[in-house]
Scaffold this active site. Structure first.
Site, mmCIF file in Angstrom:
data_model
loop_
_atom_site.group_PDB
_atom_site.id
_atom_site.type_symbol
_atom_site.label_atom_id
_atom_site.label_comp_id
_atom_site.label_asym_id
_atom_site.label_seq_id
_atom_site.Cartn_x
_atom_site.Cartn_y
_atom_site.Cartn_z
ATOM 1 C CB CYS A 79 -13.880 25.716 34.266
ATOM 2 S SG CYS A 79 -13.162 25.931 32.619
ATOM 3 C CE LYS A 132 -3.908 2.122 2.370
ATOM 4 N NZ LYS A 132 -3.305 3.477 2.428
#
EC number: 6.5.1.2
Length: 787
Positions: free
Chosen positions: A415, A123
């Site tokens: 956060c 390939k």
């Protein structure tokens, strides 16, 4: 949201971005093997969760769109990519599927011992192209593009020295499409980079990038000076067959002057395929060109035709990729990143280690469920894998090496970007008339657009090519705008001033004015683009198109109940709840109102409900969508046949219900509607369906025999004596199907003033076209009142 669903969304977003960089920009940011792993993971997850498959998934399509700088070429036969095998068992499973899928005499396709024969070839790592020959002369070269449409690169392929401009010998078909790979050898790549350095030009990361970038130069003189080569691997369209086997095809092409791999071999059965694969793998580094695996194809062409294709790939071929590469290293820390939807995702920070020739310092951990599954602790020794030279991921903890100082991985309570609260997502499902709430795998920052990370990603998505398509707003520019607090939502883009933009890094007078014009030009998006740009969870480009095509107005999309949304193609209940929840959110509504109000956006393509969607409802379908315990489609049909209306079903007494259904089902229906909340919910769904202009269709047996049964009609342009909705209703009462598009199957087109492309197409197809007066006359003749 389930862990699988979350991971699927992450994979789709990442694959879409890599597709764009690979196929459109020719600037891939990850190795092909890494892409293959991500794609394989997504494909496996979708196979396990088929209800999550959407038309916009990368598994449903090949590659990305062609560059507009080249003329587009439509492939008469799609240029599909191949399925992948990563382990030996994957190849054996492929062989099993091939063997079981064939229905031809064994002597026609099996070798010794009844084994399927396969062609084997390396390939090559390059760019797939199509070469079209007419009467032996090269007339066109094209890239694969998205598999259906590519780019005309004829002038460039003519510069590739081993591509014959005229076929040798004789006997070739009048029309012959040869497919293969344009690549660059390792030596050619080294020479090119050396010469680029000498002149101060751009160097390339690898031979594949160099080949792709060279072949798609607008100036073919540049391409001519690049060391490109071609190797053919098969055929597209031909006017005549040239052989009975794949290897026979390649041998014939070789006689006609086509370069064919010297490593081409025939294998008897899967074990010989594996032996070939191992041999090539051992010799991989000594080959003069880069390969990333081996391609196996069923050699017999009749067998190939028997096996056919799936949506994205042939069933008779597979690419066996090279194996995973693993190394040991230390997990130094786990940091958390915040994405567009607020998902707080763990990322492993590693002691740098070289894996398959690449220095690795970070690895994905997906989510906290994955951290728990691995039993991961900071300080652990971990195994890192790059499958097929892939993206790094932590696959295992070496527990026996865990130090006493190891610390657990903890989700931050706030956060890491904006300090807002972080909460675990909840999954709300409605099944059998009940809502259930479960914990999802994802943690989210609740800061939304007040969170800089979410805002940046939301704006990046909003301006992207498939969304609002605002050129000139790159990631770095968006980061500047957010960091300097010039924008706090997508609406703020439309308030930017020249004085603000010119002060940004990289902007001057011309670029500032161009950006302002691009922003202004985005004020009239199609409804589908706008919906996609909003970044609704689980709503990709194709789902946005379905929403726009079916509901045809933003107001309907905003108002639609989840059960109503499930009438749309490929929209399941979970996605429907995501859409409904998004528009229920006050913050989201405020942003949309600002965009459509003070920012002056005007959505295009809004109008009447999509014809097929409008006619898609049945009473039995509505009853089925209520998810009444023990009541499936068959019982729903009996209820619809017996009672005729939803209200009659709701108010039916026990005797009537028992005469219609078995006792268990009858009791379930009565219990369901005795709950007033369920009854009111059902009434609300029905009311919205009718308000949207949807209606109950009669059963097919009642349509048969009507004067227009079996006919498809299309209404286009404006009507004066009646609305198109009324005209549609009258035609459907006569048994016609009213569609929104013209095709060869269309029986009649009714064209009023303003009719455009649909009328043009109808005339091209020679269809019957009526004006409004002729329509009214026809309706009257069939006994339908028109006043």
């Amino acid at each position: 949201m389930k862990a699988a669903e979350t991971r699927i969304l992450e994979l789709r977003a990442e694959l879409d971005q890599h597709n764009y960089r690979y196929h459109v920009l020719d600037e891939p940011s990850i190795p092909d093997a890494e892409y293959d792993r991500l794609f394989h993971e997504l494909k496996a997850l979708e196979a396990e969760n088929p209800h999550l498959v959407t038309p916009d998934s990368p598994t449903q399509r090949v590659g990305s769109a062609a560059l507009s700088a080249f003329t587009q070429v439509r492939h008469e036969m799609a240029m599909l990519s191949l399925g992948n095998a990563f382990e030996e068992n994957d190849l054996r499973e492929f062989d099993r599927r091939v063997t079981e899928g064939l229905d031809l005499p064994a002597g026609d396709l099996f070798g010794e011992g009844g084994k399927v024969q396969y062609s084997c070839e390396p390939k090559l790592d390059g760019l797939a192209v199509s070469l079209l020959y007419r009467d032996g002369a090269l007339v066109r070269g094209a890239t694969r593009g998205d598999g259906t449409t590519g780019e005309d690169i004829s002038v460039n392929v003519r510069t590739v020295r081993n591509i014959p401009l005229k076929l040798q010998g004789k006997g070739w078909p009048e029309l012959l499409e040869v497919r293969g790979e344009v690549f660059m050898s390792k030596a050619g790549f080294e020479r090119l980079n050396a010469s680029q350095l000498e002149v101060g030009g751009k160097t390339f990361a690898n031979p594949r990038n160099a080949a792709a970038g060279s072949l798609r130069q607008l100036d073919s003189k540049i391409t001519a000076n690049r060391p490109l080569e071609f190797c053919c691997y098969g055929l597209g369209q031909t006017s005549a067959e040239i052989a009975d086997t794949h290897i026979g095809v390649l041998e014939t092409l070789k006689k006609w002057g086509m370069p064919v791999s010297r490593e081409l071999k025939l294998a008897d059965g899967v074990e010989e395929c594996l032996a070939y694969y191992r041999d090539i793998g051992e010799r991989r580094l000594s080959l003069t060109y880069e390969i990333d695996g081996v391609v196996f194809k069923v050699n017999n062409l009749a067998a190939q035709r028997e096996l056919g294709f799936r949506a994205r790939e042939p069933r008779w071929a597979i690419a066996h990729k090279f194996p995973a590469m693993e190394e040991l290293t230390e997990l130094l820390d786990v940091e958390f990143q915040v994405g567009r939807t607020g998902a707080v995702t763990p990322v492993a920070r590693l002691k740098p280690v070289k894996v398959a020739g690449v220095m690795v310092a970070n690895a994905t951990l997906h989510n906290m469920d994955e951290v728990a599954r691995l039993g991961l602790m900071i300080g652990d020794t971990v195994i890192i894998r790059r499958a097929g030279d892939v993206i790094p991921q932590v696959v295992q903890v070496v527990v026996e090496r865990r130090p006493e100082t190891a610390k657990p991985v903890e989700v931050p309570q706030s956060c890491p970007v904006c300090g807002s609260h972080v909460e675990r997502t909840q999954l709300i499902k409605r099944s059998k008339g009940k809502e259930t709430v479960t914990e999802g795998a994802v943690y989210r920052c609740v800061g939304r657009l007040a969170c800089g990370a979410q805002l940046k990603q939301a704006i990046i998505h909003y301006v992207s090519r498939r969304a609002m398509d605002i050129e000139g707003l790159g990631d770095k520019t968006i980061e500047q705008l957010v960091d300097e607090k010039l924008i706090g939502s997508p609406a703020d883009l439309y308030k930017l001033k020249y004085e603000q933009i010119i002060d940004l890094e990289g902007f001057a007078e011309i670029s500032s004015n161009k950006l302002l014009k691009a922003i202004a030009d985005s004020r009239q998006p199609t409804l589908a683009r706008f919906i996609y740009a909003l970044g609704i969870p689980d709503v990709g480009e194709e789902t946005a198109k379905v929403l726009a095509r079916s509901l045809a107005s933003l107001d309907r999309v905003k108002q639609a109940l989840p059960e109503v949304l499930t009438y749309l193609p490929d929209v399941g209940l979970e996605v429907a709840y995501e859409i409904h929840s998004f528009f229920e959110d006050e913050h989201n509504r405020n942003v949309i109102d600002a965009l459509l109000g003070e920012c002056g956006l005007q959505l295009q393509d809004q109008g009447e409900l999509g014809a097929e969607f409008a006619a898609s409802t049945t009473l039995e379908g509505l009853i089925d969508k209520l998810h009444i315990p023990s009541v499936g489609p068959g019982a729903a049909q009996k209820l619809a046949d017996r009672f005729g209306t939803l209200e009659a079903v709701i108010s039916a007494d026990w005797l009537d219900m028992r005469q219609t259904l078995p006792e268990k089902q009858a009791k379930s229906v009565r219990d369901f509607f005795d709950d007033n909340a369920n009854a009111e919910r059902a009434r609300a769904i029905e009311a919205q369906l009718k308000d949207f202009g949807m209606h109950w269709r009669s059963e097919k047996k009642t349509v048969e025999g009507l004067p227009l049964a079996g006919q498809t009609w299309v209404l286009t342009g404006s009507l004066e004596r009646m609305s198109r909705d009324v005209a549609k209703e009258k035609l459907e009462s006569l048994g016609a199907k009213v569609s929104g598009s013209v095709s060869a199957k269309t029986h009649t087109v009714v064209a009023g003033p303003g009719a455009g492309s649909k009328l043009t197409k109808a005339n091209e197809l020679g269809l019957t076209v009526l004006d409004e007066e002729a329509l009214l006359k026809r309706l009257t003749e069939l006994g339908v009142a028109v006043d």
